[in-house]
Design an enzyme around this catalytic site. Structure first.
Site, PDB file in Angstrom:
ATOM      1  CB  THR A 177      -0.855  -0.019   1.287  1.00 45.64           C
ATOM      2  OG1 THR A 177      -1.924  -0.947   1.122  1.00 45.64           O
ATOM      3  CG2 THR A 177      -1.478   1.325   1.615  1.00 45.64           C
ATOM      4  NE  ARG A 205      -9.593  -6.941   1.747  1.00 43.54           N
ATOM      5  CZ  ARG A 205      -8.493  -6.225   1.988  1.00 43.54           C
ATOM      6  NH1 ARG A 205      -7.999  -5.449   1.046  1.00 43.54           N
ATOM      7  NH2 ARG A 205      -7.893  -6.294   3.141  1.00 43.54           N
ATOM      8  CB  VAL A 206     -13.690  -2.225   0.722  1.00 43.37           C
ATOM      9  CG1 VAL A 206     -13.117  -0.883   1.133  1.00 43.37           C
ATOM     10  CG2 VAL A 206     -14.481  -2.094  -0.578  1.00 43.37           C
ATOM     11  CG  ASP A 208      -6.368  -0.686   6.230  1.00 43.23           C
ATOM     12  OD1 ASP A 208      -6.131  -1.481   5.298  1.00 43.23           O
ATOM     13  OD2 ASP A 208      -5.480   0.006   6.765  1.00 43.23           O
TER      14      ASP A 208
HETATM   15  N1  ASP Z   1      -4.056  -2.429   4.086  1.00 40.26           N
HETATM   16  C1  ASP Z   1      -4.157  -2.919   2.747  1.00 40.26           C
HETATM   17  C2  ASP Z   1      -5.398  -3.726   2.577  1.00 40.26           C
HETATM   18  O1  ASP Z   1      -5.700  -4.529   3.442  1.00 40.26           O
HETATM   19  C3  ASP Z   1      -3.009  -3.762   2.339  1.00 40.26           C
HETATM   20  C4  ASP Z   1      -1.678  -3.244   2.685  1.00 40.26           C
HETATM   21  O2  ASP Z   1      -1.520  -2.269   3.400  1.00 40.26           O
HETATM   22  O3  ASP Z   1      -0.736  -3.850   2.208  1.00 40.26           O
HETATM   23  O4  ASP Z   1      -6.025  -3.616   1.562  1.00 40.26           O
END
Ligand code: ASP
Length: 310
Positions: A177, A205-206, A208
């Site tokens: 991310t 899917r969503v 955070d």
């Molecule tokens: N937080 C992100 C999600 O769950 C993934 C990530 O931070 O790598 O979509």
């Protein structure tokens, strides 16, 4: 003299020197450096923290190495769906998009949702139509493709498993991310986050990242936070807002509040990952409970750092 600073991340997780080539490490660092500079030069020239975090995140979205925008991971149906959000700590305004396809810079769309709609969050087709109506750049599927992510997905296709970015074996996890937080010369702070989510996720899917209070939060009175990690525990823990609450209601400093959340509260619910933060006085922090986090910071007092491992 007014203090300004920007902090960025490009994902956290099990990032080991042994799994990295010198060339790849250099490429990651260059990607971070470019994004840091894109945001910092705006701050230096009197730009707002909001513009700086947007510019830094757009730069990371354009870099194929990071799991956001170009180079996003694949969902179960072979699509690439992205989430992003942005928040202005001065006004308390926020914008977010979830499960969007074909939008070149999801953070730019989130910013436009904040400024040009009456809403905070748009998803899927509605978000895409809004992008077209507001002249936001879209790209064909090939633009987002990267052979590395495709192979990653092919290995998991057909299984019920999902994986965080770069996860190849159960003990080899890396979250992907990107995010930025900044404080400008006026003492206004802002945060932005953008992601492709998790490999082989159920489409729709969503995580955070687009959820205000979970993956992103900004409030001039307390802090600006951008998270990276396993989205589901981060949503349940209302992670970014929790840091702000610890500062506001318990009087903790930025560093102390982030420490409690990252090294205690999240760990208790298997919330592997990390976060970056800034406050209106110009304090910054980058904390993670995983093995590494792609990260960087640059401040007007001459501080500058780019790092990957612990
Ligand atoms: N937080 C992100 C999600 O769950 C993934 C990530 O931070 O790598 O979509």
């Amino acid at each position: 003299m007014s203090v300004y600073a920007i902090v960025i991340h490009g994902g956290a997780g099990t990032i080991r020197p042994s799994a990295m080539t010198p060339e790849l490490e250099t490429a990651y660092k260059e990607g971070l450096q470019e994004a840091l500079q894109a945001g910092y030069s705006l701050l230096e020239n009197g730009g707002s923290s909001l513009e700086a975090v947007k510019a830094a995140v757009m730069s990371l979205e354009d870099c194929v190495l990071f799991n956001a925008g170009r180079g996003s991971v694949f969902a179960k149906d072979g699509s690439q769906e992205m989430d992003a959000s942005i928040m202005d700590g001065n006004t308390g305004m926020a914008g977010a998009v979830a499960a969007v396809r074909n939008v070149r810079n999801p953070v730019e769309l989130a910013y436009t949702v904040m400024l040009k709609s009456q809403h905070v969050m748009l998803n899927g087709k509605g978000a895409y139509d809004f992008a077209l109506a507001h002249g936001i750049k879209t790209e064909p599927a090939e633009y987002f493709y990267s052979p590395y992510r495709y192979k990653q997905w092919k290995r998991m296709q057909g299984s019920e498993d999902t994986a965080l970015d770069h996860q190849e074996f159960p003990d080899d996890k890396k979250f992907g991310t990107v995010g930025a937080v900044a404080v400008d010369r006026l003492g206004n702070i802002a945060a932005a986050t953008s992601t492709g989510g998790m490999t082989n996720k159920q489409w729709g899917r969503v995580g955070d990242s687009p959820i205000i209070g979970a993956g992103t939060y900004a409030n001039n009175k307390t802090c600006a936070i951008s998270c990276t990690g396993h989205g589901e525990p981060f949503i349940r823990a209302v992670t970014a807002y929790d840091v702000s609450c610890l500062m506001e209601y318990k009087g903790l400093s930025l560093q102390e509040a982030m420490h409690v959340v990252v090294h205690d509260k999240l760990l208790r619910i298997d919330g592997e990952g990390g976060m970056i933060g800034v406050d209106a006085k110009g304090n910054t922090a980058m904390l993670f409970n995983s093995e590494g986090m792609y990260r960087g910071m640059k401040g007007s007092k001459g501080q500058e750092e780019i790092a990957i491992y612990k």
